[in-house]
Design a protein around this motif. Structure first.
Motif, PDB file in Angstrom:
ATOM      1  N   ARG A   1      37.359  37.801  38.843  1.00  0.00           N
ATOM      2  CA  ARG A   1      35.821  37.128  39.420  1.00  0.00           C
ATOM      3  C   ARG A   1      35.069  38.798  38.981  1.00  0.00           C
ATOM      4  N   ASP A   2      35.810  39.301  38.274  1.00  0.00           N
ATOM      5  CA  ASP A   2      35.198  40.920  38.056  1.00  0.00           C
ATOM      6  C   ASP A   2      35.683  42.358  37.536  1.00  0.00           C
ATOM      7  N   ASN A   3      35.132  43.318  36.723  1.00  0.00           N
ATOM      8  CA  ASN A   3      35.229  43.960  36.099  1.00  0.00           C
ATOM      9  C   ASN A   3      36.898  45.052  36.856  1.00  0.00           C
ATOM     10  N   LYS A   4      36.170  44.623  38.107  1.00  0.00           N
ATOM     11  CA  LYS A   4      37.220  45.963  39.280  1.00  0.00           C
ATOM     12  C   LYS A   4      38.279  44.974  39.683  1.00  0.00           C
ATOM     13  N   LEU A   5      39.047  43.836  39.188  1.00  0.00           N
ATOM     14  CA  LEU A   5      39.700  44.073  38.707  1.00  0.00           C
ATOM     15  C   LEU A   5      40.377  43.669  38.024  1.00  0.00           C
ATOM     16  N   LEU A   6      40.041  42.972  37.205  1.00  0.00           N
ATOM     17  CA  LEU A   6      39.823  43.137  35.828  1.00  0.00           C
ATOM     18  C   LEU A   6      41.579  44.402  35.125  1.00  0.00           C
ATOM     19  N   SER A   7      40.642  45.606  35.888  1.00  0.00           N
ATOM     20  CA  SER A   7      41.401  47.223  35.449  1.00  0.00           C
ATOM     21  C   SER A   7      42.339  47.059  35.766  1.00  0.00           C
ATOM     22  N   TYR A   8      42.575  46.521  36.716  1.00  0.00           N
ATOM     23  CA  TYR A   8      44.294  46.373  37.711  1.00  0.00           C
ATOM     24  C   TYR A   8      44.536  46.337  36.481  1.00  0.00           C
ATOM     25  N   ALA A   9      44.406  45.443  35.543  1.00  0.00           N
ATOM     26  CA  ALA A   9      45.552  44.661  34.539  1.00  0.00           C
ATOM     27  C   ALA A   9      45.743  45.780  33.368  1.00  0.00           C
ATOM     28  N   ARG A  10      45.018  47.360  33.170  1.00  0.00           N
ATOM     29  CA  ARG A  10      44.975  47.590  31.479  1.00  0.00           C
ATOM     30  C   ARG A  10      45.367  49.040  31.939  1.00  0.00           C
TER      31      ARG A  10
ATOM     32  N   TYR B   1      50.570  41.169  40.066  1.00  0.00           N
ATOM     33  CA  TYR B   1      50.698  42.002  39.686  1.00  0.00           C
ATOM     34  C   TYR B   1      49.395  42.940  40.132  1.00  0.00           C
ATOM     35  N   VAL B   2      48.383  42.509  39.659  1.00  0.00           N
ATOM     36  CA  VAL B   2      46.428  42.935  39.910  1.00  0.00           C
ATOM     37  C   VAL B   2      46.804  42.697  41.680  1.00  0.00           C
ATOM     38  N   ALA B   3      47.357  41.762  42.178  1.00  0.00           N
ATOM     39  CA  ALA B   3      47.194  41.602  43.483  1.00  0.00           C
ATOM     40  C   ALA B   3      47.513  42.614  44.154  1.00  0.00           C
ATOM     41  N   ARG B   4      49.311  43.397  43.662  1.00  0.00           N
ATOM     42  CA  ARG B   4      50.026  44.142  44.185  1.00  0.00           C
ATOM     43  C   ARG B   4      49.347  45.742  44.450  1.00  0.00           C
ATOM     44  N   GLU B   5      48.602  45.882  42.699  1.00  0.00           N
ATOM     45  CA  GLU B   5      48.014  47.365  42.961  1.00  0.00           C
ATOM     46  C   GLU B   5      46.800  47.153  43.047  1.00  0.00           C
TER      47      GLU B   5
ATOM     48  N   SER C   1      41.792  35.481  40.917  1.00  0.00           N
ATOM     49  CA  SER C   1      41.362  35.259  39.597  1.00  0.00           C
ATOM     50  C   SER C   1      42.374  33.088  39.394  1.00  0.00           C
ATOM     51  N   ILE C   2      41.732  32.911  38.416  1.00  0.00           N
ATOM     52  CA  ILE C   2      42.291  31.344  38.626  1.00  0.00           C
ATOM     53  C   ILE C   2      43.038  31.614  36.573  1.00  0.00           C
ATOM     54  N   SER C   3      43.745  30.771  36.588  1.00  0.00           N
ATOM     55  CA  SER C   3      45.299  30.851  34.948  1.00  0.00           C
ATOM     56  C   SER C   3      44.253  29.669  34.686  1.00  0.00           C
ATOM     57  N   VAL C   4      44.364  29.451  33.355  1.00  0.00           N
ATOM     58  CA  VAL C   4      44.882  28.350  32.668  1.00  0.00           C
ATOM     59  C   VAL C   4      45.391  27.977  31.243  1.00  0.00           C
ATOM     60  N   ASP C   5      45.981  27.505  30.885  1.00  0.00           N
ATOM     61  CA  ASP C   5      46.888  27.261  29.739  1.00  0.00           C
ATOM     62  C   ASP C   5      45.694  26.301  28.062  1.00  0.00           C
ATOM     63  N   PHE C   6      45.724  27.353  26.880  1.00  0.00           N
ATOM     64  CA  PHE C   6      44.996  26.020  25.640  1.00  0.00           C
ATOM     65  C   PHE C   6      46.027  25.642  25.668  1.00  0.00           C
ATOM     66  N   HIS C   7      47.623  25.914  26.095  1.00  0.00           N
ATOM     67  CA  HIS C   7      48.232  25.070  24.501  1.00  0.00           C
ATOM     68  C   HIS C   7      48.807  24.414  25.753  1.00  0.00           C
TER      69      HIS C   7
ATOM     70  N   THR D   1      35.732  37.582  34.245  1.00  0.00           N
ATOM     71  CA  THR D   1      35.712  38.018  32.884  1.00  0.00           C
ATOM     72  C   THR D   1      37.442  38.063  33.191  1.00  0.00           C
ATOM     73  N   GLY D   2      38.100  38.218  31.860  1.00  0.00           N
ATOM     74  CA  GLY D   2      39.864  38.303  31.216  1.00  0.00           C
ATOM     75  C   GLY D   2      40.330  38.293  29.764  1.00  0.00           C
TER      76      GLY D   2
END
Ligand SMILES: Cc1ncc(COP(=O)(O)O)c(C=O)c1O
Length: 379
Positions: free
Chosen positions: A237-246, A93-97, A216-222, A77-78
């Motif tokens: 990899r899942d919504n739980k991790l994503l939720s830390y960025a919210r 940030y997510v890793a730290r949180e 997590s994986i980051s990719v640039d489309f630009h 997800t992402g």
């Protein structure tokens, strides 16, 4: 000023501005965006991805983008970011949180934005050594992890390093992360869209996936994705991790926002959606192979210049240097001829990134100019 005068002035300035298709921008990881992506961007230019209750079509695009990324790397997800720097800051940030810890372990080859991210977040980086192939030294990583396990918030590696295009061994590092229950972020800002195709076709021997252990994986489309700047993606990899960025923004209709920005360009999301629909897995595979072949052509031609030392490319990035002419002097001579190449600081050399706009003709013209500067005849 009247509008017509402003337009005249704009065009005057535009004509003084280098364009990728002229073939002189050879170091920057930017390219001319696809026209359809520009159209999509402009169509959605009024939209704000900071509130998808007002602009739910953006959420529709996001879901389809995530489906595409899941096809490439496995279920994830992402969300769309402004690029690799924001994605890396969000990942740390997510890793730290998640962990409440502040130590990052990474090879020296990580992009500067990781160092910047750690600095912003009050985190500290321990660098591992790298091998002669410019990838993380697995033995060194293991021993650092063994020694500092309790303090580590994240391991960061790169799939397509900025200087060499080298690919850290994602699967092996994922095993270490999984065994030690450590967050692993893979920065694939540059290489992400090329690696699956080049691996499948046998050009490289390291693949990129959400292996068990990758968080997590980051990719640039630009970069290689042909979408306009700013277009990045951070995947979890899942919504739980994503939720830390919210985070909450109670006064808006959507109530929540993701990432660093508040108001964020919906145009980028529409543009990424347009390019993935246009190119798909097959289209990006063709672009990757074309860039790789052009990079090999560049390597072959540089290898025939006696004064040049050149390194074989892994991804379409070619590093070279002159045996006799100091690098800064060579760089300046190239700039005088209108060429923009970048530095490869670890060997005091230069590098060319073969982006989708670069053709064999551009390469031949560049090599001829380079040979003339070095006082050598070209074949
Ligand atoms: C590996 C890597 N990560 C991150 C970045 C930063 O990306 P951006 O300039 O889109 O913020 C780059 C830029 O070149 C990169 O090569």
């Amino acid at each position: 000023m009247r509008e017509l005068e402003i337009i005249k002035k704009l065009l005057e300035m535009y004509n003084k501005t280098p364009r990728h298709d002229e073939g002189y921008i050879l170091g920057s990881m930017t390219t001319r965006p696809d026209n359809l992506a520009v159209y999509a961007y402009n169509l959605f230019i009024h939209t704000n991805a900071g509130d998808t209750r007002i602009f739910p079509t953006l959420e529709h695009f996001r879901r389809e983008i995530i489906d595409f990324m899941s096809k490439l790397y496995g279920e994830c997800t992402g969300f769309v970011t402004s690029g690799g720097t924001e994605s890396n800051i969000v990942a740390l940030y997510v890793a730290r949180e998640k962990t409440g810890k502040k130590l990052v372990v990474a090879p020296r080859t990580v992009h500067h934005s990781i160092i910047w991210a750690a600095h912003l977040l009050g985190m500290k980086i321990v660098f591992t050594s790298v091998t002669d192939n410019h990838v993380v030294d697995i033995h060194d990583l293991r021993s650092i992890v063994e020694e500092k396990r309790e303090d580590i918030a994240a391991i960061v590696i790169t799939a397509g390093t900025t200087e060499w295009g080298s690919i850290d061994p994602v699967r092996e590092v994922a095993d270490i992360a999984r065994q030690n229950n450590i967050y692993l972020h893979v920065d694939a800002a540059y290489g992400g869209l090329f690696i699956p195709a080049l691996y499948e076709k046998g050009y490289i021997d390291t693949d990129l996936k959400f292996y068990s252990g990758v968080s997590s994986i980051s990719v640039d489309f630009h970069k290689n994705g042909l979408s306009p700047i700013p277009s990045g993606i951070i995947l979890f990899r899942d919504n739980k991790l994503l939720s830390y960025a919210r985070r909450e923004l109670p006064y808006t209709l959507g109530k929540y926002q993701y990432g660093l920005l508040g108001t964020r360009p919906g145009g980028s999301i529409a543009a990424i959606w347009a390019v993935i629909k246009k190119y798909g897995v097959q289209g990006y595979s063709e672009i990757a192979i074309r860039c790789m072949r052009t990079a090999q052509h560049l390597y072959d031609r540089l290898a025939r210049i006696q004064d040049i030392i050149v390194w074989k490319p892994v991804l379409p990035i070619v590093v070279f240097k002159s045996r006799r002419m100091p690098t800064e002097k060579l760089l300046e001579e190239l700039v005088k001829q209108g060429y923009y190449v970048y530095r490869a600081p670890s060997v005091d050399g230069l590098r060319i990134v073969v982006m989708p706009h670069v053709t064999n003709e551009h390469i031949d013209r560049f090599v001829n100019t380079l040979s003339e500067i070095l006082g050598e005849k070209t074949e």
